[in-house]
Design an enzyme around this catalytic site. Structure first.
Site, short mmCIF file in Angstrom:
data_model
loop_
_atom_site.label_atom_id
_atom_site.label_comp_id
_atom_site.label_asym_id
_atom_site.label_seq_id
_atom_site.Cartn_x
_atom_site.Cartn_y
_atom_site.Cartn_z
N LYS A 22 0.82 -1.22 0.00
CA LYS A 22 0.00 0.00 0.00
C LYS A 22 0.86 1.27 0.00
O LYS A 22 0.60 2.21 0.75
CB LYS A 22 -0.97 0.00 1.18
N ARG A 23 1.85 1.30 -0.87
CA ARG A 23 2.73 2.46 -0.94
C ARG A 23 2.05 3.60 -1.70
O ARG A 23 1.22 3.38 -2.59
CB ARG A 23 4.04 2.09 -1.63
#
Length: 278
Positions: free
Chosen positions: A95-96
């Site tokens: 989830k960057r």
């Protein structure tokens, strides 16, 4: 070959199930493992043995490795590499989300073939703007890797943000889906699935329209959270062949017995068969 096409090929023989590897503290304890690097390594090894030959898509939750620092990342590297060597596609649930060179750094970490963390796909957050993610989209295009953009997630807190609408009455989640669809459009015109997918909760009562997405749909919320196979099909609609429900809790609860986990995978996968490929 695009990531979407690779995923469809894998699903044709292994089904459309995505299984998570989530070594959180309570699960390590319930497996009788120590809450340390040794426990993490043993948990990951068992998951690899249970899933590597049975599942099309495996999703390690990066946070549970990151908490152990460099030793945890070393185990994650080995887990990703072994799964991929044995025929699984791996989506690293990181989830960057960032901008510019920082986002490019994240893209290289997770999608560059030269990286020790190199995965088939990665999850990303569009909170800084959809096109802040361009570096990861570009690397995915270059290497045939996948990107799953958070669009309409299954957690209740998401509604206050993701359901907000612009002046034209289009929700944020729908805007994200539409922008992903635009990137996939050249492939969809050729009858192929593209590299850009979205994350859509299987428990949503008002999901975004997905009919023109042309990419994979990662669907958490099935199983313990209440989502069903019929929910997946209803939400995905014409894109059902690209919908990959994520089931983790109920499968991991059958561990550490590898045979029991394999049986649980088979039972869950029966609800989500793949489609023959010509």
């Amino acid at each position: 070959m695009t990531f979407g096409e690779k995923l469809l090929n894998a699903a044709s023989t292994r089904g459309r199930l995505c299984v998570g590897i989530d070594p959180h503290e309570s699960l390590l304890t319930s497996w009788g493992l120590p809450v340390n690097v040794d426990g993490l390594a043993e948990f990951s090894r068992a998951c690899v043995e249970a899933f590597a030959d049975t599942v099309a898509l495996v999703k390690p939750q990066v946070a549970f490795y990151e908490r152990f620092g460099s030793a945890g990342f070393a185990i994650l590297e080995e887990t990703i590499q072994t799964l991929r060597e044995r025929g699984c596609l791996v989506v690293s649930d990181a989830k960057r989300g960032d901008i510019g060179s920082t986002m490019a750094g994240y893209a290289s970490a997770w999608l560059d073939p030269a990286s020790p963390l190199s995965s088939d796909a990665v999850t990303v957050s569009p909170y800084l703007g959809f096109h802040s993610l361009d570096p990861v989209f570009e690397l995915a295009e270059q290497h045939g890797r996948g990107v799953f953009v958070l669009a309409a997630t299954s957690n209740p807190e998401a509604r206050e943000l993701q359901d907000q609408q612009n002046a034209d009455g289009v929700s944020i989640s729908q805007q994200i889906v539409d922008q992903a669809a635009a990137l996939n459009a050249p492939y969809m015109a050729q009858g192929k699935a593209g590299n850009i997918g979205v994350v859509i909760g299987a428990t949503l009562s008002k999901p975004p329209r997905l009919s023109t997405l042309g990419g994979a749909i990662l669907m958490p919320g099935v199983g313990a959270q209440g989502g069903t196979a019929s929910d997946v099909d209803e939400i995905a609609g014409d894109m059902a062949h690209l919908a990959f429900p994520n089931v983790s809790r109920s499968i991991l609860a059958t561990g550490p017995d590898i045979a029991e986990m394999k049986n649980s995978v088979a039972k869950n996968a029966a609800d989500f068969p793949g489609f023959p490929r010509s």
